[in-house]
Design a protein around this motif. Structure first.
Motif, PDB file in Angstrom:
ATOM      1  N   PRO A  54       7.084  12.381  35.461  1.00 27.15           N
ATOM      2  CA  PRO A  54       8.302  11.021  34.919  1.00 27.15           C
ATOM      3  C   PRO A  54       7.675   9.572  35.738  1.00 27.15           C
ATOM      4  N   TYR A  55       8.210   8.188  35.481  1.00 27.68           N
ATOM      5  CA  TYR A  55       7.528   7.000  35.481  1.00 27.68           C
ATOM      6  C   TYR A  55       8.785   5.813  36.073  1.00 27.68           C
ATOM      7  N   VAL A  56       9.692   5.644  36.307  1.00 32.02           N
ATOM      8  CA  VAL A  56      10.587   4.611  36.109  1.00 32.02           C
ATOM      9  C   VAL A  56      10.734   3.526  36.169  1.00 32.02           C
ATOM     10  N   VAL A  57      11.645   2.441  36.507  1.00 32.79           N
ATOM     11  CA  VAL A  57      12.055   0.981  36.572  1.00 32.79           C
ATOM     12  C   VAL A  57      13.440   0.952  36.178  1.00 32.79           C
ATOM     13  N   ALA A  58      13.652  -0.073  37.372  1.00 31.22           N
ATOM     14  CA  ALA A  58      14.984  -0.350  37.857  1.00 31.22           C
ATOM     15  C   ALA A  58      15.113  -1.788  37.006  1.00 31.22           C
ATOM     16  N   MET A  59      16.106  -2.138  35.917  1.00 30.38           N
ATOM     17  CA  MET A  59      15.967  -3.468  35.180  1.00 30.38           C
ATOM     18  C   MET A  59      17.266  -4.233  35.725  1.00 30.38           C
ATOM     19  N   ALA A  60      17.733  -5.198  36.041  1.00 28.16           N
ATOM     20  CA  ALA A  60      18.533  -6.157  36.321  1.00 28.16           C
ATOM     21  C   ALA A  60      18.852  -7.075  35.603  1.00 28.16           C
ATOM     22  N   GLY A  61      19.265  -7.104  34.000  1.00 26.06           N
ATOM     23  CA  GLY A  61      18.863  -7.976  32.769  1.00 26.06           C
ATOM     24  C   GLY A  61      17.684  -7.853  32.527  1.00 26.06           C
ATOM     25  N   GLU A  63      14.373  -8.125  33.951  1.00 25.54           N
ATOM     26  CA  GLU A  63      13.406  -8.552  35.505  1.00 25.54           C
ATOM     27  C   GLU A  63      13.816  -6.725  36.144  1.00 25.54           C
ATOM     28  N   ILE A  64      12.460  -6.682  35.643  1.00 25.30           N
ATOM     29  CA  ILE A  64      11.776  -5.142  36.744  1.00 25.30           C
ATOM     30  C   ILE A  64      12.248  -5.608  38.592  1.00 25.30           C
ATOM     31  N   VAL A  65      13.032  -4.559  38.915  1.00 24.33           N
ATOM     32  CA  VAL A  65      13.471  -4.545  40.119  1.00 24.33           C
ATOM     33  C   VAL A  65      13.255  -3.675  41.391  1.00 24.33           C
ATOM     34  N   GLY A  66      12.044  -2.749  40.487  1.00 28.68           N
ATOM     35  CA  GLY A  66      12.187  -1.368  41.645  1.00 28.68           C
ATOM     36  C   GLY A  66      11.383  -0.672  40.508  1.00 28.68           C
ATOM     37  N   TYR A  67      10.719   0.361  41.006  1.00 27.67           N
ATOM     38  CA  TYR A  67      10.248   1.612  40.418  1.00 27.67           C
ATOM     39  C   TYR A  67       9.280   2.608  41.460  1.00 27.67           C
ATOM     40  N   ALA A  68       9.981   4.220  40.665  1.00 31.33           N
ATOM     41  CA  ALA A  68       9.299   4.711  41.314  1.00 31.33           C
ATOM     42  C   ALA A  68       9.063   6.090  40.707  1.00 31.33           C
ATOM     43  N   TYR A  69       8.008   6.798  41.022  1.00 32.49           N
ATOM     44  CA  TYR A  69       7.173   7.506  39.926  1.00 32.49           C
ATOM     45  C   TYR A  69       7.331   9.224  41.027  1.00 32.49           C
ATOM     46  N   ALA A  70       6.906  10.341  40.538  1.00 30.36           N
ATOM     47  CA  ALA A  70       6.221  11.279  40.762  1.00 30.36           C
ATOM     48  C   ALA A  70       5.060  12.086  40.465  1.00 30.36           C
ATOM     49  N   GLY A  71       4.436  12.725  41.275  1.00 29.31           N
ATOM     50  CA  GLY A  71       2.818  12.856  41.253  1.00 29.31           C
ATOM     51  C   GLY A  71       2.765  14.648  41.543  1.00 29.31           C
ATOM     52  N   PRO A  72       1.711  15.142  41.258  1.00 33.55           N
ATOM     53  CA  PRO A  72       1.566  16.314  41.556  1.00 33.55           C
ATOM     54  C   PRO A  72       1.860  16.560  43.130  1.00 33.55           C
ATOM     55  N   GLY A  93      15.264  -6.966  46.699  1.00 35.05           N
ATOM     56  CA  GLY A  93      16.515  -5.980  45.738  1.00 35.05           C
ATOM     57  C   GLY A  93      16.849  -5.467  47.299  1.00 35.05           C
ATOM     58  N   ARG A  94      16.370  -5.031  48.389  1.00 37.82           N
ATOM     59  CA  ARG A  94      16.573  -3.373  48.858  1.00 37.82           C
ATOM     60  C   ARG A  94      18.559  -4.106  49.498  1.00 37.82           C
ATOM     61  N   ARG A  95      18.813  -2.628  49.659  1.00 46.13           N
ATOM     62  CA  ARG A  95      19.686  -2.355  50.347  1.00 46.13           C
ATOM     63  C   ARG A  95      21.129  -3.077  48.938  1.00 46.13           C
ATOM     64  N   MET A  96      20.712  -3.216  47.938  1.00 49.08           N
ATOM     65  CA  MET A  96      21.308  -2.816  46.978  1.00 49.08           C
ATOM     66  C   MET A  96      21.841  -1.493  45.749  1.00 49.08           C
ATOM     67  N   GLY A  97      21.274  -0.666  46.424  1.00 49.43           N
ATOM     68  CA  GLY A  97      21.954   0.090  45.434  1.00 49.43           C
ATOM     69  C   GLY A  97      20.090   0.423  44.396  1.00 49.43           C
ATOM     70  N   VAL A  98      19.420  -0.396  44.277  1.00 48.88           N
ATOM     71  CA  VAL A  98      18.820  -0.337  43.403  1.00 48.88           C
ATOM     72  C   VAL A  98      17.605   0.800  43.770  1.00 48.88           C
ATOM     73  N   GLY A  99      17.486   1.775  44.902  1.00 50.78           N
ATOM     74  CA  GLY A  99      16.599   2.317  45.033  1.00 50.78           C
ATOM     75  C   GLY A  99      17.380   3.881  45.057  1.00 50.78           C
ATOM     76  N   ARG A 100      18.673   4.021  45.355  1.00 50.72           N
ATOM     77  CA  ARG A 100      19.283   4.643  44.817  1.00 50.72           C
ATOM     78  C   ARG A 100      19.342   5.612  43.416  1.00 50.72           C
ATOM     79  N   ARG A 101      19.712   4.181  42.591  1.00 48.75           N
ATOM     80  CA  ARG A 101      19.967   4.950  41.359  1.00 48.75           C
ATOM     81  C   ARG A 101      18.482   5.278  40.704  1.00 48.75           C
TER      82      ARG A 101
END
Length: 199
Positions: A54-61, A63-72, A93-101
């Motif tokens: 998975p490679y996921v992005v967080a959208m606010a409206g 706009e992309i405000v963050g992303y996370a992914y996994a690899g081997p 966008g840090r400390r606003m819950g984006v990372g946890r989501r």
């Protein structure tokens, strides 16, 4: 900030993701990369990740405000139930819950694939400085990760040496025999429906 919704990244996101990542390269020791990748290189990274993980992005409206992914975690077959994770959030966008989501969505996807171990490789300062704090370790601790190893003075950036730590979280049962891991594209549809409903 507008409500956050999660979706799967695509190669067309490369420029937006690179805008988030570039300051981490140029201004911090959070990544040990020295040079900002090209957009083409970032596209390749997204494409290669999505072949299995998975490679996921967080959208606010819109706009992309963050992303996370996994690899081997490692490439040999016996390691296939473990992954290495990464997360980057736009600096305003840090400390606003984006990372946890983002990490919640990443963990949900990895569980669906049958992944058991999430591992985070984190740059770690002996003393916090202008380039690196211990915030990432504290963030992972809040998400249930535990420290499992520390390498001394293994990263050199901005004229100083940094340590690196490994943190780990188990998200599934280790059983005998262990069911095989599924590719992300096998579980993606159901996950995206769930993320859309949450958003």
């Amino acid at each position: 900030m507008q409500p956050i919704r999660i979706r799967t990244a695509c190669v067309q996101d490369a420029q937006a993701l690179l805008r988030i990542y570039a300051p981490y390269v140029t201004d911090t020791a959070i990544t040990f990369e020295y040079d900002v990748p090209t957009v083409e290189e970032f596209r390749r990274r997204i494409e290669n990740t999505l072949k299995k993980y998975p490679y996921v992005v967080a959208m606010a409206g819109e706009e992309i405000v963050g992303y996370a992914y996994a690899g081997p975690f490692q490439t040999r077959a016996a390691y296939q139930w473990a992954v290495e994770t990464a997360i980057y959030v736009r600096r305003d966008g840090r400390r606003m819950g984006v990372g946890r989501r983002l990490y919640d969505a990443l963990e949900q996807a990895l569980r669906a694939q049958g992944i058991l171990n999430m591992n985070a490789c984190i740059a770690y300062p002996r003393a916090e400085d202008a380039y690196l704090t211990r915030d990432s370790v504290r963030f992972h601790e809040r998400l249930g990760y535990r420290l499992v190893g520390q390498f001394q003075a293994c990263g050199y950036k901005f004229g100083r040496w940094y340590d690196m730590v490994w943190m780990e979280k188990h998200i599934g049962a280790h059983v005998l025999p262990q069911p095989p891991v599924r590719r992300f594209d096998e579980v993606r549809g159901a996950l995206e429906e769930a993320w859309q409903a949450e958003g």
